[in-house]
Design a protein around this motif. Structure first.
Motif, PDB file in Angstrom:
ATOM      1  N   LEU A  45      82.279  36.239  41.974  1.00  0.00           N
ATOM      2  CA  LEU A  45      82.527  35.285  43.056  1.00  0.00           C
ATOM      3  C   LEU A  45      83.383  34.119  42.577  1.00  0.00           C
ATOM      4  N   ILE A  46      83.085  33.626  41.399  1.00  0.00           N
ATOM      5  CA  ILE A  46      83.861  32.506  40.849  1.00  0.00           C
ATOM      6  C   ILE A  46      85.311  32.937  40.618  1.00  0.00           C
ATOM      7  N   ALA A  47      85.509  34.151  40.154  1.00  0.00           N
ATOM      8  CA  ALA A  47      86.877  34.662  39.983  1.00  0.00           C
ATOM      9  C   ALA A  47      87.594  34.759  41.335  1.00  0.00           C
ATOM     10  N   LEU A  48      86.875  35.170  42.368  1.00  0.00           N
ATOM     11  CA  LEU A  48      87.471  35.274  43.699  1.00  0.00           C
ATOM     12  C   LEU A  48      87.896  33.910  44.243  1.00  0.00           C
ATOM     13  N   ILE A  49      87.086  32.880  44.004  1.00  0.00           N
ATOM     14  CA  ILE A  49      87.423  31.580  44.583  1.00  0.00           C
ATOM     15  C   ILE A  49      88.659  30.960  43.939  1.00  0.00           C
ATOM     16  N   ASP A  50      89.032  31.425  42.755  1.00  0.00           N
ATOM     17  CA  ASP A  50      90.217  30.876  42.108  1.00  0.00           C
ATOM     18  C   ASP A  50      91.514  31.283  42.794  1.00  0.00           C
ATOM     19  N   SER A  51      91.505  32.368  43.518  1.00  0.00           N
ATOM     20  CA  SER A  51      92.686  32.753  44.304  1.00  0.00           C
ATOM     21  C   SER A  51      92.197  33.336  45.623  1.00  0.00           C
ATOM     22  N   PRO A  52      91.774  32.449  46.512  1.00  0.00           N
ATOM     23  CA  PRO A  52      91.111  32.909  47.740  1.00  0.00           C
ATOM     24  C   PRO A  52      92.042  33.675  48.683  1.00  0.00           C
TER      25      PRO A  52
END
Length: 116
Positions: A45-52
């Motif tokens: 999830l944290i990886a996803l929020i870096d390039s939403p």
């Protein structure tokens, strides 16, 4: 992770949270039934929020409205305070952060939270 990828694919093809909800419900079911996956899923999830990309706000918001994981919340707050890359993503991060609240503004987009 396959369920999340399916939600992202659906988000690319459709418009509206109702099309995403079955996949989000499935992801939530898996997470609640497999607490040993929490660390892996938090990292994802944290990886996803870096390039939403399309669907990320909905995934994070839906899941975190229920799960309220502090690690994910801290990551979102950190992106708001120290934006990386595109500063226009701050509004997306603010929308994600709002989902950690009982009074989440966009909760009525999802049948689970709207009482529908």
């Amino acid at each position: 992770m396959q369920v999340v990828q399916g939600v992202l694919a659906t988000a690319e093809e459709t418009c509206g949270a109702e099309a995403l909800e079955p996949g989000l419900e499935r992801a939530l079911e898996i997470l609640q039934g497999s607490p040993e996956l929490r660390g892996q899923f938090e990292s994802r999830l944290i990886a996803l929020i870096d390039s939403p990309e399309e669907g990320v706000v909905e995934i994070v918001s839906f899941l975190m409205h229920v799960l309220r994981w502090g690690t994910v919340r801290a990551a979102v707050e950190e992106r708001i305070g120290n934006p990386r890359g595109n500063v226009s993503n701050i509004r997306l991060y603010e929308a994600m952060l709002d989902a950690f609240s009982d009074s989440w503004r966009d909760r009525d987009l999802f049948a689970r939270f709207s009482g529908a």
